[in-house]
Scaffold this motif. Structure first.
Motif, PDB file in Angstrom:
ATOM      1  N   ILE A  31       5.698   4.654  -6.404  1.00 32.33           N
ATOM      2  CA  ILE A  31       5.071   4.404  -7.497  1.00 32.33           C
ATOM      3  C   ILE A  31       4.632   5.168  -8.088  1.00 32.33           C
ATOM      4  O   ILE A  31       4.879   5.959 -10.210  1.00 32.33           O
ATOM      5  N   LEU A  32       2.972   5.547  -7.903  1.00 32.92           N
ATOM      6  CA  LEU A  32       2.057   6.745  -8.705  1.00 32.92           C
ATOM      7  C   LEU A  32       2.054   8.252  -8.951  1.00 32.92           C
ATOM      8  O   LEU A  32       2.242   8.250 -10.362  1.00 32.92           O
ATOM      9  N   LEU A  48       5.284   0.977 -13.148  1.00 33.64           N
ATOM     10  CA  LEU A  48       3.933  -0.018 -12.629  1.00 33.64           C
ATOM     11  C   LEU A  48       4.059  -0.956 -12.268  1.00 33.64           C
ATOM     12  O   LEU A  48       3.750  -2.172 -11.260  1.00 33.64           O
ATOM     13  N   ALA A  49       5.448  -1.816 -12.825  1.00 37.38           N
ATOM     14  CA  ALA A  49       5.562  -3.501 -12.447  1.00 37.38           C
ATOM     15  C   ALA A  49       6.107  -3.707 -11.635  1.00 37.38           C
ATOM     16  O   ALA A  49       5.166  -4.225 -10.736  1.00 37.38           O
ATOM     17  N   GLN A 109       3.965   1.865  -1.320  1.00 42.59           N
ATOM     18  CA  GLN A 109       4.110   2.279  -2.553  1.00 42.59           C
ATOM     19  C   GLN A 109       3.439   3.220  -3.067  1.00 42.59           C
ATOM     20  O   GLN A 109       3.938   3.897  -4.461  1.00 42.59           O
ATOM     21  N   VAL A 110       2.236   3.065  -2.997  1.00 42.91           N
ATOM     22  CA  VAL A 110       1.544   4.186  -3.902  1.00 42.91           C
ATOM     23  C   VAL A 110       1.501   5.969  -3.692  1.00 42.91           C
ATOM     24  O   VAL A 110       1.299   6.126  -4.777  1.00 42.91           O
ATOM     25  N   MET A 168       0.518  -1.505   0.511  1.00 41.18           N
ATOM     26  CA  MET A 168      -0.052   0.191  -0.089  1.00 41.18           C
ATOM     27  C   MET A 168       0.818   1.592   0.203  1.00 41.18           C
ATOM     28  O   MET A 168       0.436   1.878  -0.766  1.00 41.18           O
ATOM     29  N   VAL A 184       7.830   4.173 -17.212  1.00 39.78           N
ATOM     30  CA  VAL A 184       6.571   4.239 -16.432  1.00 39.78           C
ATOM     31  C   VAL A 184       6.573   2.755 -16.455  1.00 39.78           C
ATOM     32  O   VAL A 184       6.002   2.471 -15.110  1.00 39.78           O
ATOM     33  N   GLY A 228       5.587  -1.600  -8.595  1.00 40.90           N
ATOM     34  CA  GLY A 228       4.377  -1.510  -7.922  1.00 40.90           C
ATOM     35  C   GLY A 228       3.426  -2.373  -8.125  1.00 40.90           C
ATOM     36  O   GLY A 228       2.773  -3.491  -6.992  1.00 40.90           O
ATOM     37  N   THR A 229       2.359  -3.258  -9.447  1.00 42.75           N
ATOM     38  CA  THR A 229       1.854  -4.179  -9.189  1.00 42.75           C
ATOM     39  C   THR A 229       2.424  -5.271  -8.823  1.00 42.75           C
ATOM     40  O   THR A 229       1.779  -6.493  -7.750  1.00 42.75           O
ATOM     41  N   ALA A 254       4.729   8.001 -11.693  1.00 37.86           N
ATOM     42  CA  ALA A 254       4.796   7.765 -13.608  1.00 37.86           C
ATOM     43  C   ALA A 254       4.082   8.799 -13.914  1.00 37.86           C
ATOM     44  O   ALA A 254       3.478   8.962 -14.732  1.00 37.86           O
ATOM     45  N   LEU A 255       3.396   8.918 -12.808  1.00 43.59           N
ATOM     46  CA  LEU A 255       2.884  10.094 -12.803  1.00 43.59           C
ATOM     47  C   LEU A 255       3.428  11.621 -14.040  1.00 43.59           C
ATOM     48  O   LEU A 255       2.556  12.379 -14.643  1.00 43.59           O
TER      49      LEU A 255
END
Lengths: 409, 116
Positions: free
Chosen positions: B66-67, B86-87, B62-63, B60, B82, B89-90, B70-71
């Motif tokens: 990472i987010l 995302l990989a 990481q959001v 959690m 990116v 983070g997923t 990425a943005l």
């Protein structure tokens, strides 16, 4: 994979991670609600509650004398069973533990008050009138005392540097002998005394935990291994030694030190407690309340109504009344009276946040830290704890001799 | 701006995602430091809880890194980076779910000995 898809996958998995603790909690609560607990209707209404008296702090039931005088720990050790007529018994030390001998002598383990000129730990004896009989310095860490019928006190103590020792002090305050047990234990476990006067003690050696049996003259009879650190030793009326191990185990040994049986409650409870009824039934509070027969087999299991909703559990020592009723309180403030066949006699709830603690007087006064009750029967005269063969009717009592009965005396 | 995506960029994204992880804890701790007074019990418990919580809920946390990363990188056209982010983070989110479910089941199986 397209970036848009990857983004969606990332957002979904992140949302799932954030939501997973809530989902797991929901599944767990649903599971708990499916499991039966003892929520049946009580057999009789609960007795009226009287609010426990308040001193400078809320007094904690500590011990009682054979003549019925009750002693309480608060900032000042006090005595008296009349709510409005308690009196300060010892004003100059902080009392940690107490025990009262047959002749009414009050033995106290305590230490100097904060701010006192001396910083000393004491083992003292007082007359029932509160006059100091004798006082001896002791090691900093000390167990509650166990008293034999002749007034000899036994306790385990340890200086700050370590190395526990079992000490015997006679009724005149003279050290009879000291036996080094070589352990390290900040909360030494009180010894227990068998019907023949043999003293059973936990050594406190973490790497090789053992129970030792010592004669009244200080001669070591035997030692036997136990699973881990012990939190309580009790002796049943037939001389069986029952040991409470906080890993959730109860172990029973015969007077020669041979293991008779072991029981695992399935729960790791630090403050679980054991009481023994006159017929030898062992009541083991460790998560649930278990009634065990003489072979260690479960007779019945009693579960708090809040067991699965709030993770409630029994973690204090139960007490057994003369009529066989078992009184036990739970961590989340439910006090139960349970019949000898495992049925709910009555139960009351408290909103108090005080720690659990039970003391049953000889005349049926049930004391907790948050309320007093008048129940139909006093403390059992046989078994453990009892006014004659004590141990832990609220941690300390008249004597720690198991199996001793009025007839025997 | 022309969008680019190469294995090298993806690798860099993965590396960046991993390197950014401790920042999540620092962000939470910074928030606690900013909202509590120095030397108070509240701050002590908060910082300790955040540290312990980070290891239990890393998927959690990481959001927080990472987010935003990425943005921020998306308009620059570095799609490979990116993707890598995302990989990571997923993976962390799914791994966290697996860990929580394992802890729950192991607890009930009595392996960890916490269940009563």
């Amino acid at each position: 994979m397209r970036l848009r898809t990857l983004f969606a996958l990332y957002l979904i998995s992140t949302a799932a991670a954030i939501g997973s603790p809530f989902a797991i909690q929901k599944v767990e609560m649903a599971r708990r609600r499916m499991i039966p607990v003892n929520s049946e209707a009580p057999l009789e209404p609960a007795p009226a509650q009287l609010e426990a008296p308040r001193g400078e702090f809320r007094p904690i039931p500590a011990c009682q004398a054979p003549d019925g005088v009750e002693y309480y720990k608060d900032y000042h050790f006090s005595s008296g069973s009349d709510i409005n007529d308690r009196r300060t018994f010892v004003p100059d030390i902080n009392v940690q533990f107490c025990a009262v001998s047959k002749d009414g002598t009050v033995y106290l383990v305590g230490s100097s008050l904060v701010g006192a000129s001396d910083n000393q730990s004491w083992f003292r004896a007082y007359t029932r009138a509160g006059q100091l009989k004798w006082s001896m310095p002791r090691d900093e860490y000390c167990s509650p005392p166990a008293l034999s019928r002749d007034g000899t006190a036994y306790f385990i103590s340890m200086p700050r540097t370590g190395n526990t020792a079992l000490t015997s002090v006679d009724a005149a305050g003279q050290v009879r002998w000291t036996l080094a047990t070589g352990g390290f234990d900040w909360n030494p476990v009180p010894p227990a005394i068998g019907p023949d006067g043999t003293v059973y003690a936990y050594t406190g050696v973490r790497s090789a935990p053992e129970i030792i049996a010592v004669t009244a003259q200080g001669k070591k009879l035997w030692n036997t291994s136990v699973l881990a650190k012990v939190s309580q030793i009790v002796v049943s009326p037939d001389g069986t030694i029952v040991v409470n191990v906080p890993s959730g185990h109860a172990l029973a040994f015969d007077p020669q030190g041979h293991e008779l049986w072991r029981f695992y409650s399935g729960a790791r409870v630090i403050n679980g407690g054991i009481a023994v009824a006159a017929d030898g039934t062992v009541y083991f509070a460790a998560g649930f309340l278990f009634a065990l027969d003489k072979k260690g087999a479960t007779k019945w299991t009693y579960k708090s109504e809040r067991t699965y909703t709030t993770n409630d559990y029994f973690d204090g020592s139960p007490v057994v009344a003369d009529d066989g009723t078992i009184y036990v309180d739970s961590y989340y403030h439910l006090l139960y009276a349970v019949t000898p066949d495992g049925r709910k006699k009555w139960g009351v709830s408290s909103t108090s946040t005080s720690l659990p603690g039970l003391m049953l007087s000889n005349d049926g006064g049930l004391r907790t830290e948050w309320a007093w009750f008048a129940v139909s029967s006093g403390l059992a005269t046989h078994g453990w704890p009892s006014p004659n063969g004590d141990a832990g009717n609220r941690r300390c009592q008249e004597t720690n001799e198991g199996g001793a009965t009025k007839e025997a005396q | 701006m022309k969008s680019t995506s190469s294995p090298l960029q993806i690798g860099m994204g993965v590396l960046l995602g991993i390197v950014l992880q401790p920042l999540s804890l620092l962000i939470v701790e910074g928030l606690i430091v900013a909202t509590t007074r120095a030397g108070t019990e509240q701050r002590g418990w908060g910082l300790m809880g955040a540290t312990l919580g980070y290891f239990a809920y890393f998927g959690m946390a990481q959001v927080l890194t990472i987010l935003p990363a990425a943005l921020l990188l998306l308009p620059t056209g570095k799609r490979g980076v990116v993707r890598g982010l995302l990989a990571v983070g997923t993976f962390l989110a799914l791994a966290n779910i697996v860990l929580l479910v394992f802890l729950y089941l192991a607890n009930h199986a009595g392996i960890l000995g916490f269940d009563r």
